[in-house]
Every structure is written in C-alpha cells, then in structure tokens.
Scaffold this active site. Sequence first.
Site: not given
Length: 322
Positions: A78, A181, A222, A232
């Site tokens: 990723r 999520q 992130d 993010n």
Amino acid sequence: MRTIDWVDGAVELIDQTALPARLTVLRIGTVEELVAAIQRLAVRGAPALGVAGALGVALAARHPDDVAATVRRLETARPTAVNLARGVRRAAARLPEGADAVLAEALAVRDEEIAASAAMAARGADLLAELCGARPRLLTHCNTGALAAVVGGTALGAVLELHRRDALGAVLASETRPLLQGARLTAWELGRAGVPYRVAVDGAGPFLMARGEVDGVVLGADRICANGDVINKIGTYAHALGARRAGIPFVVVAPESTVDPDTAGGEEVEIEDRGAEEVLPSSARPDGVDAVNPAFDVTPHELVTAIVTERRVIRLDRAERV
C-alpha cells in the site's frame, strides 16, 4: 488482545474485514499471505501497518530465496501510509545479521508502537480537554483505536482516555470509506468500551458541526508531511473545512512514525485508489459506468489546529513547525 503479533514463528492478526460480525484471528506464515491481508485491509491503520511490515521481513528472513524482491513486494503493498515502508526498511536493515536480528528489530517496532499509544492517549486527552472544554462532543473519522495500532490506538486512544476520566460527552463516528471502517470498526471498539456514540454518514459531518452538535474533530493520520499537511482517509479534508467554518478545533493524533520529513507537502504523496469494484460491484454496475475511489485525501496544514504525537504537541494554529 493485540491487533497483530508474532506467535510461534508466524504473524497472527485480527481480520478486520470480518468485524463486527465475528472476531477472527488469521495465522500468516508467508510474505505473500501478509501482502494479501494488507491489500484487502484485513490489517490496516498506520501503526499496525508499520508492525506488519517489520514482521513481514522477519517472515522473509526465514525463507532467504530472493529476499530483496519479497521485501519490495511487502514495502509497496500500500503506497500512501508511510509506516508500512518504514517498518519494512527498518527490519530489512538487519538482514545481514540474520533472521534472529531481524525478528528482534520487528519486535522492537511493535513494542515502541505499544508505548506510543499510551503516551498519545494521555497527551491527546489533555489537549482535547484544553481546546474543547468540559465533556466535549467529538467527531472521529476512520478507525484509530487498538485495531489500527497494536493496543490502545491513536486518536481513539485519546477519546477513550477522556472516557476513563469521566470527561467525555459523546462521540460521532463517521462511516468512513473504504469499507466503512468507522461504522464497522470504530463503532465496535466504542461499544466494547461502553462509550456513548452515534454513527454519522460521512457527508453529514460539516453540517452537524455547523448545527453546533460537535465541539471538536479528532482523527489520525497515515502520513504527516514536513509542512504539516495531513494524509488521512478520504473525507478528512471535508471535516477539516467544516471544522474551520464552525470555529472548532481540528486535532490530529498520530505517532511520530507517521511524520515524514522527506515529503515536503501533500502534493508529493501517491494517493491509493481502491478501484470501482468497492463502490460499484460488477453485478450491480450500469454499463459503461466507472467510479473514483481514492482511499485517502490531503488536508492542508492551514486547516489543522494541532498535531499530537507520543513526544510532543505541535500547535499549527500558532505557526509551530513539524
């Protein structure tokens, strides 16, 4: 229970795609299995991905055929979150010393993230109480609890610390793509902790702020760029705009391992696109229709009130530098 760990020569992790319906622990013995788990979001969250990357190198070190290519596949599984590549590189630097040294480094990454979660929870709760007043009503985005870390969490760790202090009003958890999520994972964690919460559709956040139902926004990251831009989950930018318009704090709680001094600003970050299938399954997709499905967005540093890590509070609203 730890989100991810090394157990008897293999990686064990909670399958986050199975929640909240069931709690399933996957046992992973190869890098190929781990890459697949990362890409389908069975394990996710910046700190957890850093640990996954490091433990993946420990797996690779036990099967030394073409280690360099195997490590590269893991590092690029990723592209947006900096922690995955950083965890991989840190453990891979010990490869010349042998498999035991690699594992020791990977376990050090794990233990540092556990310690960071505890420090962030306390520091973040202190700042939220200062900025948002007594018993604040907070909006969260994505999942930033123990599932995203190893234990504890980042932004949700601070929220839970306020709850432990009996100093939390309520929580609005936004749904959060990809894979909802917030609605699945954050709601599950808040429910287990006994925290009063509601789930809000992603697009409602700025309106609820404008209506006076939110005292502050707190979320993770992130990647944090050298200029303070925050990478993010998609939807973060909209919440930041809503917070600015409503005049409420917008606080990022994330470990130092997400701070990336080598990336000047958000325009340099590769943003992962998850493809059309998650949004428009082929069985229900009209002919010729495609979808745009970015997993992340960039929130300019001008919209961020403060960044909290395990070591410091950076008040961007006072022009402090990352």
